[in-house]
Design a protein around this motif. Structure first.
Motif, mmCIF file in Angstrom:
data_model
loop_
_atom_site.group_PDB
_atom_site.id
_atom_site.type_symbol
_atom_site.label_atom_id
_atom_site.label_comp_id
_atom_site.label_asym_id
_atom_site.label_seq_id
_atom_site.Cartn_x
_atom_site.Cartn_y
_atom_site.Cartn_z
ATOM 1 N N ASN A 193 -59.423 -11.567 55.712
ATOM 2 C CA ASN A 193 -60.509 -12.498 56.018
ATOM 3 C C ASN A 193 -60.944 -13.235 54.761
ATOM 4 O O ASN A 193 -60.849 -12.723 53.654
ATOM 5 C CB ASN A 193 -61.703 -11.742 56.610
ATOM 6 C CG ASN A 193 -62.716 -12.671 57.254
ATOM 7 O OD1 ASN A 193 -62.373 -13.773 57.685
ATOM 8 N ND2 ASN A 193 -63.964 -12.240 57.335
ATOM 9 N N ARG A 194 -61.409 -14.466 54.968
ATOM 10 C CA ARG A 194 -61.921 -15.323 53.889
ATOM 11 C C ARG A 194 -60.861 -15.588 52.824
ATOM 12 O O ARG A 194 -61.115 -15.478 51.623
ATOM 13 C CB ARG A 194 -63.194 -14.721 53.299
ATOM 14 C CG ARG A 194 -64.316 -14.678 54.334
ATOM 15 C CD ARG A 194 -65.501 -13.867 53.923
ATOM 16 N NE ARG A 194 -66.469 -13.797 55.035
ATOM 17 C CZ ARG A 194 -67.304 -12.789 55.252
ATOM 18 N NH1 ARG A 194 -67.325 -11.757 54.447
ATOM 19 N NH2 ARG A 194 -68.123 -12.809 56.276
ATOM 20 N N ILE A 195 -59.675 -15.912 53.309
ATOM 21 C CA ILE A 195 -58.569 -16.277 52.437
ATOM 22 C C ILE A 195 -58.791 -17.695 51.903
ATOM 23 O O ILE A 195 -59.133 -18.608 52.657
ATOM 24 C CB ILE A 195 -57.232 -16.190 53.201
ATOM 25 C CG1 ILE A 195 -56.887 -14.726 53.482
ATOM 26 C CG2 ILE A 195 -56.119 -16.881 52.445
ATOM 27 C CD1 ILE A 195 -56.543 -13.922 52.250
ATOM 28 N N ALA A 196 -58.553 -17.884 50.596
ATOM 29 C CA ALA A 196 -58.814 -19.185 49.974
ATOM 30 C C ALA A 196 -57.572 -20.057 49.894
ATOM 31 O O ALA A 196 -57.662 -21.276 50.085
ATOM 32 C CB ALA A 196 -59.403 -18.975 48.581
ATOM 33 N N THR A 197 -56.401 -19.458 49.585
ATOM 34 C CA THR A 197 -55.190 -20.252 49.388
ATOM 35 C C THR A 197 -53.982 -19.561 50.009
ATOM 36 O O THR A 197 -53.999 -18.352 50.263
ATOM 37 C CB THR A 197 -54.905 -20.464 47.882
ATOM 38 O OG1 THR A 197 -54.589 -19.191 47.284
ATOM 39 C CG2 THR A 197 -56.091 -21.091 47.177
#
Length: 477
Positions: free
Chosen positions: A154-158
């Motif tokens: 969860n809340r992966i940026a790239t």
């Protein structure tokens, strides 16, 4: 002994606020779109998340709690309510191993083991890569009896961050990564002081649920998650597990006591099981709203759950006709059982930011609201005084969570039914204020773990019904 194979998964995380509810709603909403019949469950004493899960599934959500319910009651409730489902989604609470003590007693992990259910672990990956694998590995090693069968990021940026974490988990933990949800630009489920905003007060409920389904379709490996659920194996239970007449929608109402339930956006904290246990004992439930109606209907008892009377204080105060009709009913000995927000509504007034809002006035209490919780956690109460609902010396396990506090209280004409062994109660470790046939408490009870609650309320309703019918008959002679 029944061996029942029910496809099921437990959605858990490392902490509260990690996104478990959004993931659970994504699964439930998307599976419903695909035509699955889902039974959602919420671990712990939670009403708001359970309400959202019920809204997303189109079916009731049930609570499973090992503090308030015995292991046998928990398994029986799970099997009986999911018996005809194609899949059960169980949303955990807090972190996987978080319980009431350092051993994780009553935790989501203990529930997963009891239900022989595989766990899908949701991990907040903010500003981390390889360390995420260490966290997952720690959860695996903490208790090998907990069947962790997959991870959702969860809340992966790239893309690079996602790739590194996937490789680390696959190699170090030997687990599949079943999804990767990016950091969302908008929050479809905003929070306030007691968690998510309840769906009853959310402006765009359907849009938010549709957005959750879209998240599932885009970012989750649904085939992999379904494989995990289908491989859950059998669950042994000593019950026949045939669905009750209540869950089938078959309700007998002829000559049954009518129990009113104040249920609207102001009073929404109810366990579905409490309704069903009342109906199993022959009650007919009548929904009532002091936000919409001008007086009580003809009923034989009234149940007022918790909620947010503080966010509806103006409307509740302005509906004087309803307040007066309830006050008069209390004086005429209508059985009324109230919890938390219901207790506040029965009081004299509610003071918010220096302004006084009159309430029903049946109980001699004035409430205020604080910015921090005044009580939050499990409770144990013992019945120490005579009351209409429970025999003396009975002990019940429940919970309390509220920001309100007592500003003024008068003791004349009232008594306290409960001695609080664990928790705070209303005042001086006492809870369950009694007046005539009213019992109002901060403690919430779950009818599966405390069947005496439904017994007592239905019994009081039957007695009241018999008394009013006798008076009518006498009046016609």
């Amino acid at each position: 002994m029944l061996n029942k194979s029910i496809p099921r998964i437990v959605v858990s995380g490392l902490r509260g606020g990690s996104g478990k509810t959004v993931l659970s709603l994504s699964l439930v909403a998307l599976l419903r779109e695909k035509g699955f019949r889902i039974t959602p469950f919420k671990k712990g004493p939670d009403y708001i998340d359970a309400g959202w899960l019920a809204k997303a599934s189109g079916l009731p959500c049930y609570n499973l709690d090992l503090f308030m319910m015995s292991p046998e009651q928990t398994v029986e409730s799970f099997v009986s309510h999911s018996y005809n489902s194609q899949i059960a989604i169980i949303e955990g609470n807090r972190g996987l191993y978080d319980g009431v003590d350092h051993e994780g007693t009553y935790s989501t992990a203990e529930l997963a083991k009891l239900l022989n259910a595989p766990v899908v672990l949701l991990i907040d990956c903010t500003k981390a890569t390889n360390t995420i694998a260490a966290l997952v590995l720690g959860c695996q090693k903490m208790d090998p009896g907990v069947s962790i069968q997959g991870v959702v990021l969860n809340r992966i940026a790239t893309d690079r961050q996602e790739s590194l974490i996937k490789k680390a988990i696959t190699e170090r933990c030997n687990l599949p990564v079943l999804g990767a949800i990016p950091r969302l630009k908008k929050d479809p489920f905003p929070e306030r002081y007691m968690g998510l905003t309840p769906f009853q007060e959310h402006k765009d409920t359907e849009d938010s649920i549709a957005f959750a389904a879209e998240i599932g379709a885009k970012y989750l490996d649904m085939d992999g998650i379904l494989r995990v659920a289908e491989n859950a194996g059998t669950l042994k239970t000593a019950i026949s597990a045939q669905p009750s007449a209540v869950s089938n929608g078959q309700r007998t109402t002829d000559n049954k006591p009518r129990i009113g339930v104040i249920r609207d956006s102001a009073f929404q904290f109810y366990y579905q099981e409490n309704f069903e246990e009342l109906e199993k004992r022959g009650a007919r439930l009548i929904e009532v709203s002091p936000l919409k109606e001008s007086k009580l209907p003809e009923i034989d008892a009234l149940y007022i759950g918790g909620g947010f009377p503080e966010t509806h204080a103006i409307a509740l105060a302005e509906n004087k006709r309803f307040r007066d009709s309830l006050y008069e009913a209390v004086q005429n000995r209508l059985p009324v059982y109230a919890e938390c927000g219901g207790l506040m509504y029965l009081g004299k007034s509610l003071i918010l930011e220096g302004r006084t809002y009159p309430m029903v006035g049946a109980l001699p209490i004035i409430f205020g609201l604080e910015r921090k919780p005044q009580a939050h956690g499990y409770t144990i109460v013992e019945v120490e005084n005579t009351n209409p609902y429970f025999p003396p010396k009975s002990v019940f396990r429940g919970h309390e969570f509220h920001y309100s506090r007592v500003l003024e209280i008068e003791g004349n004409g009232v008594s306290m039914a409960f001695n609080v062994r664990r928790g705070k109660g209303i005042v001086d470790n006492k809870d369950g204020m009694c007046y005539k046939n009213v019992l109002a408490a901060y403690t919430h009870l779950h009818a599966v773990g405390s069947p005496e609650w439904a017994d007592g309320l239905v019994r009081c309703a039957e007695r009241y019904k018999e008394g009013t019918e006798a008076q009518r008959h006498k009046g016609t002679e």
